[in-house]
Design a protein around this motif. Structure first.
Motif, short mmCIF file in Angstrom:
data_model
loop_
_atom_site.label_atom_id
_atom_site.label_comp_id
_atom_site.label_asym_id
_atom_site.label_seq_id
_atom_site.Cartn_x
_atom_site.Cartn_y
_atom_site.Cartn_z
N ARG A 35 -15.90 3.63 -1.74
CA ARG A 35 -16.65 4.59 -0.93
C ARG A 35 -16.23 6.02 -1.21
NH1 ARG A 35 -19.36 2.99 3.70
NH2 ARG A 35 -19.90 5.20 3.80
N GLU A 36 -14.92 6.22 -1.50
CA GLU A 36 -14.43 7.57 -1.74
C GLU A 36 -14.58 8.01 -3.18
OE1 GLU A 36 -10.72 4.88 -1.98
OE2 GLU A 36 -12.69 4.92 -1.03
N GLY A 37 -15.06 7.11 -4.05
CA GLY A 37 -15.25 7.46 -5.45
C GLY A 37 -14.68 6.39 -6.37
N GLN A 38 -14.62 6.70 -7.64
CA GLN A 38 -14.16 5.74 -8.64
C GLN A 38 -12.64 5.60 -8.60
OE1 GLN A 38 -16.05 5.17 -12.80
NE2 GLN A 38 -14.36 6.57 -13.12
N ARG A 39 -12.18 4.35 -8.73
CA ARG A 39 -10.74 4.08 -8.77
C ARG A 39 -10.43 3.25 -10.02
NH1 ARG A 39 -9.02 2.03 -2.84
NH2 ARG A 39 -6.96 2.08 -3.84
N GLU A 40 -9.25 3.49 -10.58
CA GLU A 40 -8.84 2.81 -11.80
C GLU A 40 -7.94 1.61 -11.44
OE1 GLU A 40 -8.12 6.02 -11.12
OE2 GLU A 40 -9.67 7.04 -12.29
N GLY A 41 -8.09 0.53 -12.20
CA GLY A 41 -7.29 -0.66 -11.95
C GLY A 41 -6.70 -1.22 -13.24
N PHE B 44 8.39 -1.74 -14.87
CA PHE B 44 6.99 -1.65 -14.48
C PHE B 44 6.76 -0.30 -13.81
CE2 PHE B 44 9.28 -3.99 -11.15
CZ PHE B 44 8.94 -3.30 -10.00
N ASP B 45 5.54 -0.08 -13.32
CA ASP B 45 5.17 1.17 -12.64
C ASP B 45 5.34 2.40 -13.52
OD1 ASP B 45 4.21 0.04 -10.38
OD2 ASP B 45 5.71 0.84 -9.02
N PHE B 46 4.51 2.47 -14.54
CA PHE B 46 4.53 3.60 -15.47
C PHE B 46 3.48 4.65 -15.12
CE2 PHE B 46 6.97 0.59 -17.81
CZ PHE B 46 7.64 1.25 -18.84
N ASP B 47 2.86 4.57 -13.95
CA ASP B 47 1.72 5.44 -13.67
C ASP B 47 2.10 6.90 -13.42
OD1 ASP B 47 2.76 4.11 -11.28
OD2 ASP B 47 1.25 5.26 -10.18
N ARG C 40 -2.96 -3.52 -9.88
CA ARG C 40 -2.72 -2.22 -9.25
C ARG C 40 -4.01 -1.42 -9.24
NH1 ARG C 40 0.18 1.26 -12.88
NH2 ARG C 40 -1.89 2.13 -13.24
N LEU C 41 -4.44 -1.04 -8.04
CA LEU C 41 -5.64 -0.24 -7.87
C LEU C 41 -5.21 1.17 -7.49
CD1 LEU C 41 -8.73 -0.45 -7.91
CD2 LEU C 41 -8.65 -1.05 -5.48
N SER C 42 -5.48 2.13 -8.35
CA SER C 42 -4.98 3.49 -8.16
C SER C 42 -5.69 4.19 -7.01
CB SER C 42 -5.17 4.30 -9.44
OG SER C 42 -4.46 3.73 -10.52
N HIS C 43 -4.91 5.00 -6.29
CA HIS C 43 -5.48 5.87 -5.26
C HIS C 43 -5.90 7.19 -5.88
CE1 HIS C 43 -4.04 4.45 -1.04
NE2 HIS C 43 -4.46 3.43 -1.76
N HIS C 44 -6.74 7.90 -5.16
CA HIS C 44 -7.01 9.29 -5.52
C HIS C 44 -5.76 10.10 -5.18
CE1 HIS C 44 -11.69 9.14 -5.42
NE2 HIS C 44 -11.16 8.21 -6.17
N ARG C 45 -5.33 10.97 -6.11
CA ARG C 45 -4.15 11.79 -5.88
C ARG C 45 -4.47 13.24 -6.19
NH1 ARG C 45 0.75 8.10 -8.35
NH2 ARG C 45 2.03 9.83 -7.61
N ARG D 55 0.86 -1.17 0.00
CA ARG D 55 0.00 0.00 0.00
C ARG D 55 0.89 1.22 0.00
NH1 ARG D 55 -1.73 3.70 3.62
NH2 ARG D 55 -3.49 4.88 2.86
N GLY D 56 0.70 2.11 -0.95
CA GLY D 56 1.50 3.32 -1.03
C GLY D 56 0.73 4.36 -1.80
N PHE D 57 1.32 4.87 -2.89
CA PHE D 57 0.57 5.77 -3.75
C PHE D 57 -0.56 5.02 -4.45
CE2 PHE D 57 4.53 8.63 -4.32
CZ PHE D 57 4.23 9.29 -3.15
N ASN D 58 -0.42 3.70 -4.55
CA ASN D 58 -1.48 2.82 -5.07
C ASN D 58 -1.55 1.59 -4.18
OD1 ASN D 58 -1.89 4.33 -7.68
ND2 ASN D 58 0.22 3.68 -8.01
N ASP D 59 -2.59 0.76 -4.36
CA ASP D 59 -2.68 -0.53 -3.69
C ASP D 59 -2.34 -1.61 -4.70
OD1 ASP D 59 -3.53 0.77 -1.41
OD2 ASP D 59 -5.65 0.43 -1.80
N THR D 60 -1.47 -2.54 -4.30
CA THR D 60 -0.99 -3.57 -5.22
C THR D 60 -1.29 -4.95 -4.66
OG1 THR D 60 0.81 -2.08 -5.86
CG2 THR D 60 1.01 -4.38 -6.52
N TYR D 61 -1.78 -5.82 -5.52
CA TYR D 61 -2.17 -7.18 -5.13
C TYR D 61 -1.50 -8.18 -6.07
CZ TYR D 61 -5.98 -4.69 -2.74
OH TYR D 61 -6.70 -3.83 -1.94
N ARG D 62 -1.13 -9.34 -5.52
CA ARG D 62 -0.60 -10.43 -6.34
C ARG D 62 -1.70 -11.47 -6.53
NH1 ARG D 62 3.98 -11.06 -4.27
NH2 ARG D 62 5.21 -10.24 -6.00
#
Length: 329
Positions: A103-109, A225-228, A56-61, A37-44
């Motif tokens: 709950r906080e809104g739409q997130r991109e994955g 990886f991690d081009f976001d 990768r589930l993006s956080h609101h920034r 968990r950081g700037f995004n949430d990452t799952y294997r």
């Protein structure tokens, strides 16, 4: 009805597994665990056929929505160009990314194929050189790429001026007026140094090539990886991120930086203007990170973000030792 509305939510692994099973053609049952968990949430993700993915589930920034459209489109171009990258997985209808309602809104994955290999070693000259080679290949491929409609441009507004505004707004500066004025002066001088180079190369950047956003394959290649944090921007900035990672927060890994540059130059030349500007962009990169943390104060609290208020000395020292008429590293 809840008493407190959340700033952010963390999705449990089992909910992520259900979400992915409904949207991708993956062999069920899926094993899913959160890895970061950081700037995004990452799952294997591991499927019933032992296929391995990263979700990768993006956080609101503070900058706005994640530009997953540009990111995944660029990844397709890089893969077709033979650049080693973590490719995005398509949904059955061909989409390269998905959106989820939290709950906080739409997130991109985005679901990625997991890269095979090992993590780079921070002091390894060979791993640094491999990172340089792959970044050069990326920039070569970027010469024939044009993003259809990027949300962000990695210019000085995005990387320096807006992060500075977030720092000032955060309340982290103890003597707000004096410290803010000092940071403002550093930002102004840095802008002038960069703008004095009137022929800086513009490209499509990785945006976060600090050496650890790569997997070293058995062949010794660095797969990225991690081009976001990427997008169209200054090539000098893309180079500077690696230098910044080797000299910030007390590090003195200058030889690793040289190995990185040598690797890059073995594939693609670097103009003198871009090389010199990269040293000024170290300050820009530090402002960018400070701004990212400052914008998370409401979410992460002041204990994890208070370091931002102490970074003026690093910025002044870099100016004094590397930019004010001295030889470059």
């Amino acid at each position: 009805m809840v008493d407190f509305e959340p700033i952010f939510t963390i999705s449990p692994a089992e909910a992520v597994a259900r979400f992915l099973a409904e949207r991708y053609a993956l062999a069920a049952p899926l094993q899913c665990r959160m890895v970061r968990r950081g700037f995004n949430d990452t799952y294997r993700i591991v499927t019933a056929r032992d296929e391995r993915y990263i979700f990768r589930l993006s956080h609101h920034r503070a900058r706005g929505a994640a530009d997953v459209g540009t990111e995944t489109d660029f990844l397709v171009h890089l893969a077709r160009s033979g650049v080693p990258v973590a490719a995005a997985v398509r949904t059955p209808d061909g989409a390269l990314f998905v959106r989820a309602q939290a709950r906080e809104g739409q997130r991109e994955g985005v679901l990625f194929h997991e890269l095979q290999g090992r993590a780079p070693e921070a002091t390894s000259l060979a791993d640094a050189g491999a990172n340089g080679v792959t970044l050069a290949k990326l920039h070569n491929a970027a010469d024939s790429y044009s993003a259809p409609a990027p949300l962000y441009r990695l210019d000085l507004d995005h990387l320096l001026r807006r992060p500075l505004a977030r720092i000032r707004k955060s309340g982290l500066l103890e003597d707000a007026s004096a410290e803010a004025a000092d940071l403002e002066a550093i930002a102004t001088r840095t802008t002038e140094r960069i703008e004095a180079h009137n022929e800086l190369t513009w490209t499509h950047c990785h945006g976060d090539c600090h050496g650890s956003n790569a997997c070293i394959t058995e062949a010794g290649e660095a797969a990225f990886f991690d081009f976001d944090d990427g997008g169209p921007g200054y090539l000098a900035y893309d180079l500077s991120v690696f230098l910044w990672a080797k000299v910030s927060f007390g590090r003195k890994l200058h030889a690793v930086w040289h190995a990185f540059v040598d690797g890059y130059r073995s594939v693609r030349p670097v103009t003198q203007s871009d090389f010199e500007a990269a040293h000024a962009f170290v300050i820009v990169r530090h402002f960018w990170l400070m701004g990212e943390y400052a914008s998370r104060t409401r979410e992460w609290g002041t204990e994890l973000t208070k370091w931002v208020a102490r970074e003026g000395e690093f910025l002044r020292a870099w100016e004094r030792e590397q930019l004010d008429g001295r030889l470059l590293l």
